[in-house]
Design a protein around this motif. Sequence first.
Motif, PDB file in Angstrom:
ATOM      1  N   LYS A 191     -20.951 -12.629  34.928  1.00 15.09           N
ATOM      2  CA  LYS A 191     -20.883 -14.088  34.769  1.00 15.09           C
ATOM      3  C   LYS A 191     -21.451 -14.817  35.990  1.00 15.09           C
ATOM      4  O   LYS A 191     -21.789 -15.992  35.913  1.00 15.09           O
ATOM      5  CB  LYS A 191     -19.443 -14.539  34.520  1.00 15.09           C
ATOM      6  N   HIS A 192     -21.566 -14.139  37.113  1.00 13.84           N
ATOM      7  CA  HIS A 192     -22.137 -14.759  38.315  1.00 13.84           C
ATOM      8  C   HIS A 192     -23.653 -14.589  38.368  1.00 13.84           C
ATOM      9  O   HIS A 192     -24.299 -15.120  39.280  1.00 13.84           O
ATOM     10  CB  HIS A 192     -21.521 -14.129  39.570  1.00 13.84           C
ATOM     11  N   HIS A 193     -24.211 -13.875  37.424  1.00 15.26           N
ATOM     12  CA  HIS A 193     -25.642 -13.567  37.473  1.00 15.26           C
ATOM     13  C   HIS A 193     -26.428 -14.136  36.305  1.00 15.26           C
ATOM     14  O   HIS A 193     -27.656 -14.241  36.388  1.00 15.26           O
ATOM     15  CB  HIS A 193     -25.844 -12.051  37.500  1.00 15.26           C
TER      16      HIS A 193
ATOM     17  N   TYR B 110     -31.954 -15.542  34.396  1.00 17.05           N
ATOM     18  CA  TYR B 110     -30.861 -15.199  35.316  1.00 17.05           C
ATOM     19  C   TYR B 110     -30.551 -16.399  36.190  1.00 17.05           C
ATOM     20  O   TYR B 110     -31.342 -17.347  36.283  1.00 17.05           O
ATOM     21  CB  TYR B 110     -31.232 -13.995  36.182  1.00 17.05           C
ATOM     22  N   TYR B 111     -29.398 -16.341  36.844  1.00 21.78           N
ATOM     23  CA  TYR B 111     -29.015 -17.376  37.802  1.00 21.78           C
ATOM     24  C   TYR B 111     -29.555 -17.021  39.180  1.00 21.78           C
ATOM     25  O   TYR B 111     -29.602 -15.852  39.561  1.00 21.78           O
ATOM     26  CB  TYR B 111     -27.493 -17.488  37.918  1.00 21.78           C
TER      27      TYR B 111
ATOM     28  N   THR C 133     -17.724  -3.269  42.458  1.00 23.55           N
ATOM     29  CA  THR C 133     -18.739  -3.183  41.413  1.00 23.55           C
ATOM     30  C   THR C 133     -19.952  -3.953  41.926  1.00 23.55           C
ATOM     31  O   THR C 133     -19.872  -5.148  42.169  1.00 23.55           O
ATOM     32  CB  THR C 133     -18.214  -3.812  40.108  1.00 23.55           C
TER      33      THR C 133
ATOM     34  N   THR D 163     -29.719  -8.878  39.982  1.00 19.98           N
ATOM     35  CA  THR D 163     -30.850  -9.079  39.074  1.00 19.98           C
ATOM     36  C   THR D 163     -32.122  -8.936  39.882  1.00 19.98           C
ATOM     37  O   THR D 163     -32.231  -9.515  40.977  1.00 19.98           O
ATOM     38  CB  THR D 163     -30.810 -10.476  38.440  1.00 19.98           C
TER      39      THR D 163
ATOM     40  N   GLN E 233      -8.739 -10.858  41.146  1.00 16.30           N
ATOM     41  CA  GLN E 233     -10.163 -10.673  40.890  1.00 16.30           C
ATOM     42  C   GLN E 233     -10.930 -11.284  42.050  1.00 16.30           C
ATOM     43  O   GLN E 233     -10.898 -12.483  42.251  1.00 16.30           O
ATOM     44  CB  GLN E 233     -10.556 -11.355  39.575  1.00 16.30           C
TER      45      GLN E 233
ATOM     46  N   PHE F  19     -14.851  -5.060  33.970  1.00 20.09           N
ATOM     47  CA  PHE F  19     -15.564  -5.151  35.248  1.00 20.09           C
ATOM     48  C   PHE F  19     -16.942  -5.770  35.056  1.00 20.09           C
ATOM     49  O   PHE F  19     -17.408  -6.576  35.866  1.00 20.09           O
ATOM     50  CB  PHE F  19     -15.677  -3.766  35.897  1.00 20.09           C
TER      51      PHE F  19
ATOM     52  N   THR G 229     -17.745  -7.035  43.240  1.00 19.59           N
ATOM     53  CA  THR G 229     -16.519  -7.556  42.637  1.00 19.59           C
ATOM     54  C   THR G 229     -15.512  -6.428  42.497  1.00 19.59           C
ATOM     55  O   THR G 229     -15.878  -5.247  42.447  1.00 19.59           O
ATOM     56  CB  THR G 229     -16.766  -8.146  41.229  1.00 19.59           C
TER      57      THR G 229
ATOM     58  N   THR H 266     -23.881  -9.176  44.172  1.00 22.31           N
ATOM     59  CA  THR H 266     -22.425  -9.388  44.223  1.00 22.31           C
ATOM     60  C   THR H 266     -21.700  -8.056  44.303  1.00 22.31           C
ATOM     61  O   THR H 266     -22.193  -7.017  43.858  1.00 22.31           O
ATOM     62  CB  THR H 266     -21.894 -10.131  42.981  1.00 22.31           C
TER      63      THR H 266
ATOM     64  N   HIS I  83     -16.631  -9.675  34.491  1.00 22.72           N
ATOM     65  CA  HIS I  83     -16.330 -10.464  35.688  1.00 22.72           C
ATOM     66  C   HIS I  83     -17.442 -10.421  36.719  1.00 22.72           C
ATOM     67  O   HIS I  83     -17.507 -11.264  37.592  1.00 22.72           O
ATOM     68  CB  HIS I  83     -14.998 -10.004  36.296  1.00 22.72           C
ATOM     69  N   SER I  84     -18.306  -9.416  36.626  1.00 23.02           N
ATOM     70  CA  SER I  84     -19.436  -9.353  37.542  1.00 23.02           C
ATOM     71  C   SER I  84     -20.613 -10.156  36.991  1.00 23.02           C
ATOM     72  O   SER I  84     -21.211 -10.972  37.704  1.00 23.02           O
ATOM     73  CB  SER I  84     -19.823  -7.880  37.732  1.00 23.02           C
TER      74      SER I  84
ATOM     75  N   ALA J 264     -23.734  -5.575  41.661  1.00 21.32           N
ATOM     76  CA  ALA J 264     -24.611  -6.119  40.628  1.00 21.32           C
ATOM     77  C   ALA J 264     -25.722  -6.947  41.258  1.00 21.32           C
ATOM     78  O   ALA J 264     -25.490  -7.659  42.246  1.00 21.32           O
ATOM     79  CB  ALA J 264     -23.818  -6.983  39.649  1.00 21.32           C
TER      80      ALA J 264
END
Lengths: 172, 283
Positions: A93-95, A10-11, B215, B219, B275, A87, B228, B226, A90-91, B217
């Motif tokens: 890709k940041h993780h 993960y990022y 949304t 980890t 977005q 959704f 979004t 986040t 787009h969410s 999210a």
Amino acid sequence: MHVHFRVCGYYDWEHADKHPGVVVTQADVRALRAKQASDGRWLIRVEREADTHHDTNIPEQSICAFMVGQALHAGNELSREEAACHFLRHSYKHHGKRSHVLQAIVHDGGANAELMQLVVKAHLDEAERAGADAATLQRARVICDEVTQRYLEPGDVAGAITAQFVRKQETP
Amino acid sequence: MNSQVLYVAPSTSKRTRKISVREAGRRAKVQLSPLAYTHWHLEVRSKRGRLRYSDPGWRRNLTTDTATGYTNRRDWQSKLMGGGPNMFFGATASGSATATGATSLTNASASFPTAGQALAGSIVAAGPNTSGAGSIAWGVIVSNTATVLTIDQWYNPGTGAAATTPNATATYQILPGQFAAPYLAVTTDSVAPAASDTTLASELTTNGFTRALGTYAHTAAASTFTLTHTWTASGTDTINKEAVFGAVNTTGGGVMPFESAEPNAPTLVSGDTLQNTVTITIG
């Protein structure tokens, strides 16, 4: 809708000062690999290896509103699976990267007809408030009926998400 | 008694006089930078999906650390994590209502705390009355008196959509802590954000830009999460600022911990998508 990914990486973000000699450039900023904290220090994106999991909650309202908005104003006819994947894409890709994803478990509460009706009503009410003429309103109602039918069609969200996001096969 | 020196803060000037921690503490007039880093990123796409505008990277944004009232980020976060001063405040934390409304619940026999920020930001959950009549819903308390809770709206627990007003004599429970801040909103207002802001001036409620549930999210074990959301424009608007909220509508308001301004405000037309992503670093 809860989407649970088992991931192998993960990022994350660390202060650039932890990496002596690292050079932060404008290209890194544009690519979302670096950002400044509120105290002025630079944070850089790092990639960690770990057997862990990633969780996303996609509101059903968002799926409904996106399907209706895209149909009414962009002419795009999306399925419920496509809206959910939008959704998630787009969410996530940041993780992390898709190659991090080993498995997807989807808790899908299912299409909610009542919720879709509320969303459709809100759009039609706004169109009426904005002064849309009778013909436009009628066209909007027809489109909303089509969106609602498409939304309620049985589908396989879990399958769609697995197909789009699970790339890496786990080594037995 | 001499005390062992453990650390001397670096200085760029050799002439800087060393001062004690006590003296530095008395001199401090400005609040420290917030330790909760938050960043925004925004993209605009045409109806065909072509990228029309993208923020040049992550924008760090403002945290409302000097706002008065319960919308203050630090106050909200401390109650969110620590439970708040009214956790388990007494017998009337649960009971039976004597009246309910679209944005209220009354217990005429209650003794709700009213000092300070009172119960603002907490959740009240309502269910069927003792005869089994009525629906289940919950609301975010935005203010209260000793006997009346004012909420933003009643929420359907399964979907987050607006719910039917509970029965007039519904049973209720006030939960400790604070509701989250999962809603995103945007505005055309171009006045610079301030740490004392409690609302998003001229928040958009039309043209497809209604306040929306983000949304979420995260980890496991990562230092960020986040929120979004994608809006589809149904008219023309220039987006100047955005914020995160703890209530579903502008009437209720809700906590507003994070706010940000667009450096090059994009203008959207019908069919464009906006977005928006906010990343909160939790350390």
